[in-house]
Structures are given as structure tokens and as C-alpha cells.
Design an enzyme around this catalytic site. Structure first.
Site, PDB file in Angstrom:
ATOM      1  NE  ARG A 279       7.605  11.240   6.387  1.00 25.49           N
ATOM      2  CZ  ARG A 279       6.097  11.568   5.193  1.00 25.49           C
ATOM      3  NH1 ARG A 279       5.765  13.345   6.127  1.00 25.49           N
ATOM      4  NH2 ARG A 279       5.397  10.704   5.144  1.00 25.49           N
ATOM      5  CG  ASP A 281       5.361  16.344   3.742  1.00 22.22           C
ATOM      6  OD1 ASP A 281       4.928  15.240   4.023  1.00 22.22           O
ATOM      7  OD2 ASP A 281       5.230  17.236   3.211  1.00 22.22           O
ATOM      8  CG  HIS A 284       6.916  13.639  -4.517  1.00 18.88           C
ATOM      9  ND1 HIS A 284       7.693  12.837  -4.002  1.00 18.88           N
ATOM     10  CD2 HIS A 284       6.149  14.123  -4.859  1.00 18.88           C
ATOM     11  CE1 HIS A 284       6.198  12.712  -2.864  1.00 18.88           C
ATOM     12  NE2 HIS A 284       6.094  13.260  -3.595  1.00 18.88           N
ATOM     13  CD  GLU A 318       5.557  11.200   1.409  1.00 19.14           C
ATOM     14  OE1 GLU A 318       4.811  11.148   0.713  1.00 19.14           O
ATOM     15  OE2 GLU A 318       6.049  12.903   2.172  1.00 19.14           O
ATOM     16  CG  ASP A 343       4.592   5.883  -0.624  1.00 19.09           C
ATOM     17  OD1 ASP A 343       4.300   5.333   1.159  1.00 19.09           O
ATOM     18  OD2 ASP A 343       4.915   6.731  -1.365  1.00 19.09           O
ATOM     19  CG  PHE A 345       6.061  -2.920   1.631  1.00 17.20           C
ATOM     20  CD1 PHE A 345       7.207  -4.080   1.849  1.00 17.20           C
ATOM     21  CD2 PHE A 345       5.401  -3.337   2.885  1.00 17.20           C
ATOM     22  CE1 PHE A 345       7.245  -5.924   1.873  1.00 17.20           C
ATOM     23  CE2 PHE A 345       5.400  -4.772   3.677  1.00 17.20           C
ATOM     24  CZ  PHE A 345       6.185  -5.164   3.201  1.00 17.20           C
ATOM     25  CG  HIS A 346       0.962   2.233   1.631  1.00 15.23           C
ATOM     26  ND1 HIS A 346      -0.059   1.906   0.907  1.00 15.23           N
ATOM     27  CD2 HIS A 346       0.360   1.373   2.397  1.00 15.23           C
ATOM     28  CE1 HIS A 346      -1.662   2.089   1.252  1.00 15.23           C
ATOM     29  NE2 HIS A 346      -1.289   2.032   2.824  1.00 15.23           N
ATOM     30  CG  ASN A 416      -3.953  12.492   1.315  1.00 16.28           C
ATOM     31  OD1 ASN A 416      -4.868  13.179   1.565  1.00 16.28           O
ATOM     32  ND2 ASN A 416      -2.599  12.091   1.131  1.00 16.28           N
TER      33      ASN A 416
END
Length: 634
Positions: A279, A281, A284, A318, A343, A345-346, A416
Site C-alpha cells: 500500500r 502511502d 499525492h 492511497e 476516500d 466512499f468513506h 487524525n
């Protein structure tokens, strides 16, 4: 049968192929007391190997035309500790150290990766579309906080239905407690977790039980404490800035060698530790304007490795860019990364459940948002974002469902928050069941965050164990600034405090008690249905329909695989009140198979019939979910 990689030697400088070159870096133990050391330091005039134990000595290295310093040394056994002496004046650990048994400031240690006895020869891996992912933090998952302590819990995860664990970063970080994103030795496995052998034992145990292992890696920055790459070469650039400091130099002078460092790291995890997926991280935070970006080259090299080793390994990104280029095939202008976290969707799900509308949540809150994510993946596909004050994203409509990972919670979305509060402390028990259904009945790859399956209540807070007083204070202030957009009240818990870390440890015994145990069984049942019903196990956005009633806060979803053989109808009621509706369905007999309001799930008691047909008027319980399956033609 899968061919288990045995770390075959490859040429130190390879012309042509996918990359311009590839160089194996680090200390490679060759057996019989021989070890080859390679470090990249293109701007230095002198690099020597300083062996500090068991017998101190200095060894000269020779430099090639790309700035790689190399030597082969006799009488070096596994466990030997060493530094590189730079310019005759400063001793530094190896940037590609395989083990830092004395922490980030201590010497590097030679590791014999050939000596571990693997028992996963029959392991063939899992297809991404089959994965039920469980994200965990090694330090907080058990009282012991080690790799080996995870192993006894694997059977219970398997009973839940989990077949892939995702481990938060384990690259060596300062001290003994950290989320892992402050790692400064990307190749070294954290000593306090159990080091190289500990991780291998965990992966080996997972594979024997039919479980894949995903590892979180950080290629967008390195942590501040113990970061000695500055002394070796131009690994960083001041042309870009990330939220975590200076960016990695992926497109400036010397960037070929920097790319090689991180690509070799990815291959190292696949080859040496038998990891099944990485995965990546926060991609971006990877800035690269070159014609052939790092992410594309990484995907190419990983695909080459996968083909060579005859086993499929994956890259999962991500990204908050909502850019389908990340997962688009290279043949049509994409990077070719296998999947990414979604993200949107979350966020859509979280706001419908909690009503929160601060920070980035301001862009969400409608049933239509979640409907679009169920249908396409990205919600923002070019529309104006109030939070960003600009248009955001492009369409992911054409990307297949097995390229998206969805979740109701993860380490970021819990940790966070100022108080690290999980969904279990924000919403009702009925809403927890509703959230689980949206994730596990979706057409995407589901991810659960450790403890979510039984409604863990321990907060997952941000924690560190730095040794520099100024850095500790900077971390404290930085966390406070991050929370400004959310207007949360109070003082954030101290990230440096050992108590903050201890609060994050999950209470595993809770899974056998009261509502916790009921929720656990509900998750088990959802995962069982997902696997047994073809309409749910086939991840497919085409054989799917989703629609809703915005005012009533109700969402409908149909999924099918050969509509006359496997066809399901799901209703999700996000309203905090009971709602009466009229259903519209294809002809057939629809039989209820799951109802979160049933007493067996400690619900208020269902108001729904066992069978329904199109045109029926039914009443949904508040924050309830129900699934019907088509049993035949009317």
C-alpha cells in the site's frame, strides 16, 4: 506450485530493460563470511566501511560512474555491525540498512536473508477481488506489540472471514512507538516489533493459513529524526513541498538513482519477505514531472518481478487526487497501479452516519453522493469542491470495481481526529451495523480497521517517541494546527506520552461480550453472505443499480450475476426514524436473508415481511439495513 524467490543475484548494473539501470544496494550477505556492501553517494570524495563489531576495522570502497561505492569483504558474519565513514569525518548508518538493532542512530547490522526457513511453498496468493482486508498496527494490536504476538490472533481473524492483513509501516522509526510514517530506514524492519525474523514469521504464518499480507510503505517522505540520507546524496529537492517536509527528488538531477532506491525497496519486500501487496502511502505527496514518472516505472518493475517469479503481487495506492490515471493501464496513459483507496466512499458514508460537516466533510452529506460512489468510485469527478475551492477529480466510471478499496474506518480517518474517536463512540449500535453492511455489500474490496468488527471503543490516537525536544514540541504544535479546520474543542492528547500510545491498544477480550459479540457475529454473517452469494462475490459495477430517496435518507442497491440465478436487493436507511416506503423491484419472489433490526442482532425488532414483491409498502427501522434475495420468476 508457486516458485519461492531465493534472492537470486542480479547484475550490479543492468543496461536496457524497463529501467535505464538497476543497482542492488545495502549489505548483501553471500555466505561463508563474505558480504558485499553498496551505497550511493555521488557527491562525496571518500566513503569507507567502518566495521564496529565484533572487531573494529576500516575498509576502502571503490566508486563507479553513477556514484555507487562498493566493496566485498571477507570475515563478515550475520550480526556484524557497521557504519559508513563519510569524507573521513562522520560515521553514518547504511541508507539501505536491513536492520537497526540499536535504533535509528546506531550502527547497521548485516542480515542473512537466506537462513530463514519458509514454509509457504504451496501459497499461491489471492486475487485482489477476493480480499477481505484487515488493517492493523503491530504495536497496538496486542499487549506485547510484536509481530509474533499477532500470530495467535490469526485464527480468529480467519473465523471472522478476513483473508488479508494490512500492516501499517514497519520501516525503522525513532524509539519504540510510532504510527510508522516517521520511518527513516525503508529497508530495515522495526527492532521493537521483532526485526526481520519477526516479520518473516508473521508472513509465513499468514500464508500457511491462506491469508495474504499487505505492507504499508512510505515513498513520499522520510521522517526527521535519524534521517541521514542528506549526508549521502541528493535524495531530496526544494522544488516541491509536502505536508511532512521536503519532497523526494524524483525528477531532478540524480533522480534515476533515487528512483532506483525506492524501486529496489519495493522489490525487496516482495522478494525477501514474501509480501503480497504494498500500500503506497499518500502518493499525492510524490511530485514527479518527468515523462516517465516514478509511479509508472515502479508499476512496470513490479509487474516484471511478478512475471519472473510466477506469482501475482500488487500495488495499492492511497491518493486524494481522484485521478483515474493512477489505476488506468499504461496502454491507455495510466500508471498501471492495481488499485487504490477510495476516500470519497468513506467521506460520503461518514457524513450520512454522523452529520459532521467540518473540514473536508463539507463536500459531502447527500444520499446521491454515496449512490455515485457505489456506481462509479469517485464522487468528485470534475465538479467544484467547496473544501478545495476548485474543481476536483476526473471520472472513474470505466475503472473496474476490483480497483477500489473502501472502508468505514481506517488509521487515518480515526487517528487524525483530535481524540482518535472511533465510529463506535460517534454513532448508535444500529448505525454501526448499517456501516458494516454498506462496506461489505458494496461492489468493492472491503477494508476493516482493527477492532472495528466488534465495535472497539479504545481511541486510536497519534503517538511518537522522539528523542529531540524541539522535534517533540514541533509535533505537538503541528497536530494542533491540523485540527483547526474541524473546530474541535479541547487540548489534543500529547503524541509523545506513553499513555497516549497505551490508550490505543485494542481490548481484544471485548469481542466476546454483549453488543460487541453481536456485532462481531453480524460482520461474520455479512462476510459469509458476500462469499456465498455470486451476486455479491463478483465485484462488478456493471451488474449493479443504486438509487435513493434523498429526503427520506434511504438508499437502494441491486446487484446480480446472471439476474435469474443470483440477484440481491439491499435497502439502507440512514434516517434516525422509521420510514415507510413503497418498493419497486423486478418481478420475482424476494426472500429476506438479513435484517439488522432483528432481535437476534440486538435490534429493535423488524417491521419487515419475510418476503416482498414490487409495489409492496414496507416500514424500515431507523438506521437499519435489509437484504432480500430473488428466489425465482413470478
Amino acid at each position: 506450485m508457486r516458485i519461492i524467490p531465493r534472492i537470486p543475484p542480479h547484475p550490479p548494473l543492468e543496461k536496457g530493460g524497463v529501467g535505464d539501470f538497476q543497482m542492488r544496494i545495502g549489505a548483501h550477505y553471500l555466505g561463508n563470511g563474505r558480504c558485499e556492501f553498496t551505497a550511493w553517494a555521488p557527491l562525496l570524495k571518500e566513503v569507507k566501511l567502518k566495521i564496529v563489531s565484533p572487531r573494529e576495522r576500516l575498509v576502502s570502497l571503490s566508486r563507479d560512474e553513477r556514484g555507487y561505492w562498493k566493496t566485498r569483504v571477507e570475515d563478515v558474519l550475520p550480526g556484524t555491525r557497521y557504519f559508513y565513514r563519510l569524507e573521513g569525518e562522520r560515521d553514518r548508518p547504511d541508507p539501505a540498512s536491513y536492520f537497526q538493532s540499536e535504533g535509528v542512530h546506531g550502527p547497521s547490522q548485516v542480515v542473512d536473508h537466506h537462513s530463514f526457513h519458509w514454509g509457504d511453498d504451496i501459497w499461491r496468493g489471492l486475487d485482489l477481488s477476493e480480499m477481505i482486508i484487515y488493517e492493523l498496527h503491530v504495536g497496538a494490536f496486542t499487549p506485547e506489540g510484536t509481530f509474533e504476538a499477532v500470530i495467535p490472533r490469526l485464527d480468529e481473524l480467519k473465523d471472522l472471514g478476513v483473508n488479508a492483513i494490512e500492516i501499517m509501516p514497519v520501516a525503522q522509526f525513532p524509539g519504540e512507538r510510532n504510527w510508522g510514517y516517521d520511518g527513516v530506514y525503508p529497508f530495515a524492519v522495526q527492532d521493537s516489533y521483532g526485526g526481520p525474523d519477526g516479520l518473516k514469521k508473521l508472513v509465513n504464518a499468514c500464508h500457511k493459513k491462506g491469508m495474504a499480507v499487505i505492507l504499508d510503505v512510505v515513498y513520499n517522505h522520510l521522517g526527521p529524526e535519524g534521517n541521514y540520507l542528506w549526508d549521502y546524496g541528493p535524495y531530496f529537492t526544494d522544488r516541491y513541498k509536502t505536508p511532512w517536509g521536503q519532497a523526494i527528488n524524483f525528477d531532478g538531477a540524480y533522480s534515476d538513482e533515487v528512483k532506483n532506491y525506492f524501486i529496489e525497496n519495493a522489490l525487496y519486500w516482495f522478494q525477501v519477505y514474501h509480501i503480497d501487496a504494498l500500500r503506497l502511502d499518500a502518493i499525492h505527496g510524490i511530485f514527479d514531472m518527468s515523462a516517465r514518472p516514478f509511479l509508472q516505472e515502479l508499476a512496470e518493475r513490479v509487474e516484471e518481478f511478478s512475471n519472473q517469479e510466477r506469482r501475482k503481487v500488487y500495488l495499492i495506492a492511497e491518493s486524494d487526487l481522484n485521478d483515474s490515471r493512477v489505476i488506468r493501464p499504461r496502454e491507455v496513459g495510466g500508471y498501471g497501479i492495481n488499485a487504490q483507496w477510495c476516500d470519497d466512499f468513506h467521506h460520503a458514508l461518514h457524513v450520512l452516519l454522523t452529520g459532521e460537516d467540518q473540514g473536508y466533510y463539507v463536500d459531502f452529506g447527500q444520499i446521491d453522493h454515496l449512490i455515485k460512489s457505489i456506481r462509479e468510485g469517485f464522487i468528485y469527478s470534475g465538479q467544484y469542491s467547496c473544501y478545495r475551492r476548485r474543481s476536483h477529480g476526473n471520472s472513474a466510471k470505466e475503472r473496474p470495481a476490483n480497483q477500489f478499496v473502501v472502508f468505514a474506518q481506517n488509521h487515518d480517518q480515526v487517528g487524525n481526529r483530535m481524540l482518535g474517536d472511533r465510529l463506535s463512540s460517534l454513532v448508535s449500535f444500529e448505525a454501526l451495523k448499517l456501516a458494516s453492511g454498506v462496506i461489505l455489500l458494496s461492489p468493492y474490496i472491503p477494508l476493516l480497521f482493527m477492532g472495528e468488527e466488534y465495535g472497539e471503543e479504545a481511541p486510536f490516537l497519534y503517538f511518537v517517541s522522539h528523542s529531540d525536544a524541539d522535534l517533540i514540541e514541533a509535533v505537538r504544535e503541528g497536530r494542533k494546527e491540523e485540527f483547526n479546520a474541524f473546530s474541535w474543542k479541547g487540548e489534543p492528547p500529547d503524541p509523545q506520552s506513553g499513555e497516549t500510545f497505551l490508550k490505543a491498544k485494542i481490548n481484544w477480550g471485548s469481542r466476546d461480550e454483549g453488543n460487541h459479540n453481536v456485532l462481531l457475529k453480524f460482520y461474520q454473517d455479512l462476510i459469509r453472505l458476500r462469499r456465498e452469494i455470486p451476486a455479491l462475490s463478483a465485484l462488478d459495477k456493471d451488474n449493479l443499480d443504486a438509487w435513493g430517496l434523498e429526503e427520506q435518507e434511504v438508499l437502494f442497491m441491486r446487484r446480480w450475476k446472471d439476474a435469474e440465478k443470483s440477484h440481491v436487493f439491499c435497502i439502507f436507511n440512514f434516517n434516525k426514524a422509521d420510514i415507510a416506503i413503497t418498493v419497486s423491484l423486478p418481478a420475482g419472489k424476494w426472500q429476506k436473508v438479513l435484517d439488522s433490526s432483528d432481535r437476534v442482532w440486538h435490534g429493535p425488532g423488524t417491521l419487515l415481511p419475510q418476503a416482498i414483491a414490487s409495489g409492496d409498502k414496507i416500514t424500515l427501522r431507523a438506521q437499519g439495513l435489509v437484504m432480500y434475495i430473488k428466489k425465482g420468476i413470478a
